[in-house]
Design an enzyme around this catalytic site. Structure first.
Site, mmCIF file in Angstrom:
data_model
loop_
_atom_site.group_PDB
_atom_site.id
_atom_site.type_symbol
_atom_site.label_atom_id
_atom_site.label_comp_id
_atom_site.label_asym_id
_atom_site.label_seq_id
_atom_site.Cartn_x
_atom_site.Cartn_y
_atom_site.Cartn_z
ATOM 1 N N GLU A 173 5.868 -2.579 -9.269
ATOM 2 C CA GLU A 173 4.679 -3.404 -9.547
ATOM 3 C C GLU A 173 4.028 -3.914 -8.258
ATOM 4 O OE1 GLU A 173 4.131 -2.675 -13.273
ATOM 5 O OE2 GLU A 173 2.807 -3.985 -12.144
HETATM 6 C C1 LIG Z 1 12.824 2.400 -10.828
HETATM 7 C C2 LIG Z 1 11.334 2.482 -10.603
HETATM 8 C C3 LIG Z 1 10.472 2.304 -11.657
HETATM 9 C C4 LIG Z 1 9.087 2.436 -11.467
HETATM 10 N N1 LIG Z 1 8.240 2.366 -12.551
HETATM 11 C C5 LIG Z 1 6.942 2.739 -12.380
HETATM 12 C C6 LIG Z 1 6.087 2.943 -13.517
HETATM 13 O O1 LIG Z 1 6.462 2.718 -14.658
HETATM 14 N N2 LIG Z 1 4.829 3.392 -13.286
HETATM 15 C C7 LIG Z 1 4.357 3.651 -12.034
HETATM 16 O O2 LIG Z 1 3.212 4.075 -11.899
HETATM 17 N N3 LIG Z 1 5.127 3.447 -10.927
HETATM 18 C C8 LIG Z 1 6.406 3.011 -11.081
HETATM 19 N N4 LIG Z 1 7.220 2.849 -9.985
HETATM 20 C C9 LIG Z 1 6.650 3.045 -8.657
HETATM 21 C C10 LIG Z 1 6.558 1.769 -7.842
HETATM 22 O O3 LIG Z 1 5.583 0.916 -8.371
HETATM 23 C C11 LIG Z 1 6.314 2.169 -6.379
HETATM 24 O O4 LIG Z 1 7.513 2.764 -5.912
HETATM 25 C C12 LIG Z 1 5.918 1.006 -5.503
HETATM 26 O O5 LIG Z 1 4.654 0.520 -5.867
HETATM 27 C C13 LIG Z 1 5.897 1.376 -4.014
HETATM 28 O O6 LIG Z 1 5.260 2.593 -3.782
HETATM 29 P P1 LIG Z 1 5.986 3.720 -2.908
HETATM 30 O O7 LIG Z 1 7.357 3.892 -3.468
HETATM 31 O O8 LIG Z 1 5.125 4.914 -2.858
HETATM 32 O O9 LIG Z 1 6.113 3.073 -1.472
HETATM 33 P P2 LIG Z 1 5.026 3.146 -0.291
HETATM 34 O O10 LIG Z 1 3.694 2.806 -0.831
HETATM 35 O O11 LIG Z 1 5.185 4.422 0.431
HETATM 36 O O12 LIG Z 1 5.513 1.952 0.647
HETATM 37 C C14 LIG Z 1 6.604 2.086 1.577
HETATM 38 C C15 LIG Z 1 6.741 0.778 2.354
HETATM 39 O O13 LIG Z 1 5.553 0.538 3.118
HETATM 40 C C16 LIG Z 1 4.989 -0.713 2.813
HETATM 41 N N5 LIG Z 1 3.536 -0.621 2.849
HETATM 42 C C17 LIG Z 1 2.740 0.321 2.308
HETATM 43 N N6 LIG Z 1 1.453 0.032 2.543
HETATM 44 C C18 LIG Z 1 1.431 -1.114 3.238
HETATM 45 C C19 LIG Z 1 0.392 -1.949 3.766
HETATM 46 N N7 LIG Z 1 -0.900 -1.654 3.584
HETATM 47 N N8 LIG Z 1 0.741 -3.067 4.426
HETATM 48 C C20 LIG Z 1 2.034 -3.415 4.567
HETATM 49 N N9 LIG Z 1 3.043 -2.670 4.102
HETATM 50 C C21 LIG Z 1 2.748 -1.540 3.437
HETATM 51 C C22 LIG Z 1 5.513 -1.058 1.427
HETATM 52 O O14 LIG Z 1 5.533 -2.467 1.183
HETATM 53 C C23 LIG Z 1 6.912 -0.451 1.459
HETATM 54 O O15 LIG Z 1 7.804 -1.353 2.043
HETATM 55 C C24 LIG Z 1 8.584 2.677 -10.163
HETATM 56 C C25 LIG Z 1 9.475 2.795 -9.087
HETATM 57 C C26 LIG Z 1 10.824 2.728 -9.294
HETATM 58 C C27 LIG Z 1 11.743 2.945 -8.114
#
Ligand SMILES: Cc1cc2nc3c(=O)[nH]c(=O)nc-3n(C[C@H](O)[C@H](O)[C@H](O)COP(=O)(O)OP(=O)(O)OC[C@H]3O[C@@H](n4cnc5c(N)ncnc54)[C@H](O)[C@@H]3O)c2cc1C
Length: 597
Positions: free
Chosen positions: A442
Site C-alpha cells: 500500500e
Molecule cells: C505480499 C504482498 C502483497 C501485495 N499486494 C498487492 C496487491 O494486492 N495489489 C498490488 O497492486 N500490489 C500489491 N503489492 C505490491 C506492493 O504494493 C509494492 O511491492 C510496493 O508498493 C512497493 O513497490 P515495489 O515492490 O515495486 O518497490 P519499489 O517501488 O521498487 O521501491 C523499492 C524501494 O525504493 C524506495 N523508493 C521508490 N521510489 C522512491 C522515491 N521516489 N523516494 C524515496 N524512496 C523511493 C521504496 O520506498 C522502497 O524502499 C503487494 C506486495 C507484497 C510483497
C-alpha cells in the site's frame, strides 16, 4: 500456541467514552437512523466471537499450509473457505458499503474496530474482505450506475470478492510507468493485456467470482501518471441476468513464496485480452485508485494494531507464567523456584511499550476514522472540507506510524518469550513475519513519509498542518485549570511546540535543497506520530482520570498514559535532532563509494 481475544473493553472505551461515537453519529446527516450504540455493540460482539472462535484458530494453519496453486487454480488454506462463509453470512462483509446496493452503510469508526478484530485474529484471512471493501469503495465512487448495479450487491454480500491490480514487475511505487494496455472494443468494453504481480487474493476458491480493478493504459494515453485508467475485469464474465458466464481471458500464473501472511495468496495475474470496463474517466485511473488506497492505507495501519495486540496478549500470558530469576526488589513468588518474568523492569518495559503503542494506535485510527465519517456523512460542506484536509494529512501517518510501531511491538512480544519466541510452536514469530509486510505494501512507509511532509504539508505551505495544530490546541484549552491533567498536558504542549518549529524548519530548508524533504521525511513522520499519540493519550487520560476508583481498567489506562508520556514520547527529541542533521550527510559518498568489496 498463540491465542486471540477481541479487545472489546478497550474498543468500547475508545468509541463510546473518548470519541462519544453516539453523539458523532447522531450529528451526521448521512447516518441518521443507521447506527446507534446498541447496533454497534451487537456488531462488535458478533465479530469478536467470530474473530476469536473461527478466524484465530486458523491463523497457524494458514501459515503452515498456506494457499496452494495448481494449473492456474488457487485453493485457500484448509478451513479458510468455511470461515469466509461464516464471516459473510454474519453480514460483516458489506458493513461499510452503500445501502443502495446492499451494503450496511456503517461508519468507519465502527468498521475500523471490526477490521482490527479480523486482522488481529488472522491477517492473511483479513486481507480478503479488506480488498473487497476497497474495490467496492472505488466502484461505488467512480463506477457507472450500470456497473454498480451489476457488481456491488454480490461483492457486499461476499458471494464475489475483489482484488486490486496495480503492481507490475518493473513498476511498484512509480505506477506512471506501467505497461498493461487496454484497447477499446466497439461495444464499449476494453481488451486488457499485461502482467500484474503481487496481487493479494487475486485468485482463490472462497468466492464464486473475483472482481479485479486493474490499472492500464489506453493506446493514445499520455506518458506518466496522467495516462493511467482503471478497469473492472471480472474472473467470470457476468451475463445480463446476473448469472455467471464464461471465464475471462485471464489467469493466475503462480503464487509467491514469502516471509509472512503465508495464508494469503499473492498472485501473478496474466491478462490476455481480458474483457474489462472503464471505471471513472479515461486517464483518471490513479485518482480512482486513490479512493481505494486511502481507505486501505488506514486499513493497513489497523492491520498492524490488530496483529500487535494479539502478540501483546500472548506476551502478557507468558510473562505471568514463565519463572526466571528473582525480582530486583526481593522474591515475589516465594513458594516458587523463581519469580514470573513480569516482575523484571525490562520485561515491564517491553509489555508497556506494546500496550502504549497498541492502545494509542487504536485511539489514533479511530480519530482518523472520525474524519472519514465526517467527510462521508456530513451535509455541511465546510465540515466536509475540513475533514477531507485532516484525512489527507493523517492517512500517511496512520499507515506508516501504526505499522512501524506494530513491528516494534511484535518484536518486543517475541523478545518476552526469550528463545521460545524464536520457535514456531509458540506463534510469536509469526506475528513478526506477518506484520513486516504492512510496512511495505500500500505504498512503502518511506513513500508515506514523503507524502506527508512533501505533498500534505510543504505542498500547501502547512495549511492542513495548521488544522491539526488547532485541533490539539482546542483540546488543550478544554483542560485549562485542570491541575490533575498537567502531567499529560505539559508534555503534549512541549511536543506540539517542537513539531511546529520542526515543520517550519523543514519547509524552509526545502526551499534551498530539494533533497531536504526526502532526507527528513521518515524521522519527521515519527516526530509527528509521537505528538499525535501524545494527543491521544492525553485525551484518554482526561476521560479515565476521574474514574480510576471505578474500575481497574481506568487505572491501567492512566498508568499507560503516564508510561507513554515519560518513556516513549521523549523519543521525539532524538528524532528531531536527526531531522535537523539535514540532507548533506546522506550525500557524503559518491555512488561508487557504496561498494565495500
Ligand atoms: C505480499 C504482498 C502483497 C501485495 N499486494 C498487492 C496487491 O494486492 N495489489 C498490488 O497492486 N500490489 C500489491 N503489492 C505490491 C506492493 O504494493 C509494492 O511491492 C510496493 O508498493 C512497493 O513497490 P515495489 O515492490 O515495486 O518497490 P519499489 O517501488 O521498487 O521501491 C523499492 C524501494 O525504493 C524506495 N523508493 C521508490 N521510489 C522512491 C522515491 N521516489 N523516494 C524515496 N524512496 C523511493 C521504496 O520506498 C522502497 O524502499 C503487494 C506486495 C507484497 C510483497
Amino acid at each position: 500456541m498463540a491465542d486471540y481475544k477481541a479487545p472489546l473493553r478497550d474498543m468500547r472505551f475508545v468509541l463510546n467514552e473518548v470519541f462519544e461515537a453516539d453523539k458523532l453519529w447522531a450529528s451526521l446527516a448521512g447516518l441518521q437512523g443507521a447506527v446507534d450504540t446498541e447496533t454497534a455493540e451487537a456488531i462488535l460482539e458478533t465479530c469478536g466471537q467470530i474473530a476469536s472462535e473461527v478466524l484465530a484458530p486458523l491463523n497457524r494453519n494458514g501459515d503452515e499450509v498456506g494457499s496452494t496453486w495448481k494449473d492456474g487454480e488457487v485453493t485457500a488454506a484448509p478451513g479458510f473457505k468455511e470461515a469466509y462463509q461464516t464471516y459473510v453470512e454474519a453480514g460483516l462483509n458489506g458493513l461499510g458499503g452503500n445501502p443502495d446496493f446492499g451494503g450496511m452503510g456503517m461508519p468507519k469508526t465502527l468498521v475500523g474496530q471490526v477490521e482490527e478484530m479480523v486482522q488481529g485474529a488472522n491477517m492473511s484471512f483479513g486481507l480478503a474482505p479488506m480488498l473487497t471493501a476497497g474495490a467496492c469503495l472505488s466502484l461505488n465512487y467512480h463506477g457507472s450506475q450500470e456497473l454498480k448495479e451489476k457488481y456491488l450487491p454480490n461483492m457486499y454480500s461476499g458471494v464475489w470478492a475483489g482484488a486490486m491490480d496495480l503492481t507490475e514487475p518493473h513498476a511498484g511505487t512509480d505506477l506512471g510507468i506501467i505497461r498493461t494496455k487496454a484497447e477499446p472494443n466497439a461495444d464499449g468494453s476494453y481488451n486488457v493485456t499485461g502482467t500484474k504481480i503481487f496481487i493479494t487474493w487475486g485468485e482463490h476458491d472462497m468466492a464464486e467470482n473475483i472482481i479485479h480493478l486493474v490499472l492500464a493504459k489506453l493506446p493514445d494515453a499520455p506518458a506518466g501518471p496522467k495516462g493511467i485508467s482503471l478497469f473492472l475485469v471480472p474472473k467470470f464474465l457476468v451475463n445480463e441476468d446476473g448469472s455467471l458466464g464464461e471465464r475471462n481471458a485471464m489467469g493466475c500464473g503462480s503464487i509467491e513464496h514469502k516471509m509472512g501472511i503465508k495464508g494469503s495468496a499473492t498472485c501473478v495475474m496474466n491478462f490476455d485480452g481480458a474483457k474489462g470496463w472503464l471505471v471513472g474517466e479515461e486517464n483518471k485511473g490513479l485518482a480512482c485508485m486513490f479512493t481505494m488506497m486511502n481507505y486501505e492505507r488506514l486499513g493497513v495501519g489497523i492491520q498492524g494494531i490488530g496483529a500487535a495486540e494479539a502478540s501483546y496478549q500472548n506476551a502478557v500470558a507468558y510473562a505471568r507464567e514463565r519463572l526466571q530469576s528473582r525480582a530486583p526488589t526481593g522474591a515475589v513468588a516465594k513458594d516458587k523456584v523463581a519469580d514470573p518474568i513480569i516482575v523484571h523492569p525490562d520485561v515491564r518495559r517491553m509489555l508497556m511499550t506494546m500496550r502504549a503503542f497498541n492502545e494509542g494506535g487504536r485511539a489514533f485510527s479511530t480519530y482518523v476514522a472520525k474524519w472519514l465519517d465526517i467527510a462521508k456523512f456530513s451535509d455541511n460542506s465546510e465540515d466536509q472540507q475540513h475533514a477531507d484536509a485532516m484525512l489527507a494529512l493523517l492517512t500517511p501517518v496512520a499507515k506508516a506510524l501504526l505499522t512501524d510501531n506494530a513491528l516494534e511491538s511484535a518484536i518486543a512480544g517475541q523478545q518476552v518469550f526469550g528463545g521460545h519466541g524464536f520457535i514456531r510452536e509458540w506463534g510469536q514469530e509469526q506475528y513478526v513475519r506477518d506484520i513486516r509486510i504492512t510496512q511495505i505494501y500500500e505504498g512503502t512507509n518511506g513513500i508515506q513519509a514523503l507524502d506527508l511532509i512533501g505533498r500534505k504539508i510543504a505542498g500547501n505551505n502547512g495549511a492542513f498542518y495548521k488544522l491539526f495544530e488547532a485541533d490539539i490546541n482546542a483540546f488543550i484549552a478544554t483542560q485549562a485549570g485542570n491541575d490533575a491533567m498537567a502531567e499529560f498536558i505539559e508534555p503534549l504542549k512541549a511536543a506540539l511546540e517542537n513539531l511546529n518549529d520542526l515543520t517550519q524548519w523543514v519547509m524552509d530548508q526545502a526551499k534551498n535543497n530539494p533533497n531536504e524533504i526526502g532526507a527528513s521525511s521518515v524521522e519527521y513522520l515519527h516526530v509527528f506520530g509521537l505528538t499525535a499519540l501524545a494527543y491521544m493519550w492525553a485525551k484518554m487520560a482526561a476521560v479515565a482520570l476521574p474514574k480510576t476508583g471505578e474500575e481497574a481498567f481506568y487505572k491501567a489506562k492512566v498508568g499507560t498514559a503516564r508510561f507513554f508520556m515519560k518513556r516513549l514520547l521523549p523519543r521525539y527529541i532524538g528524532l528531531t535532532a536527526a531531522v535537523r542533521g539535514g540532507a548533506e550527510p546522506l550525500y557524503e559518498l559518491e555512488e561508487e563509494m557504496f561498494e565495500t568489496a
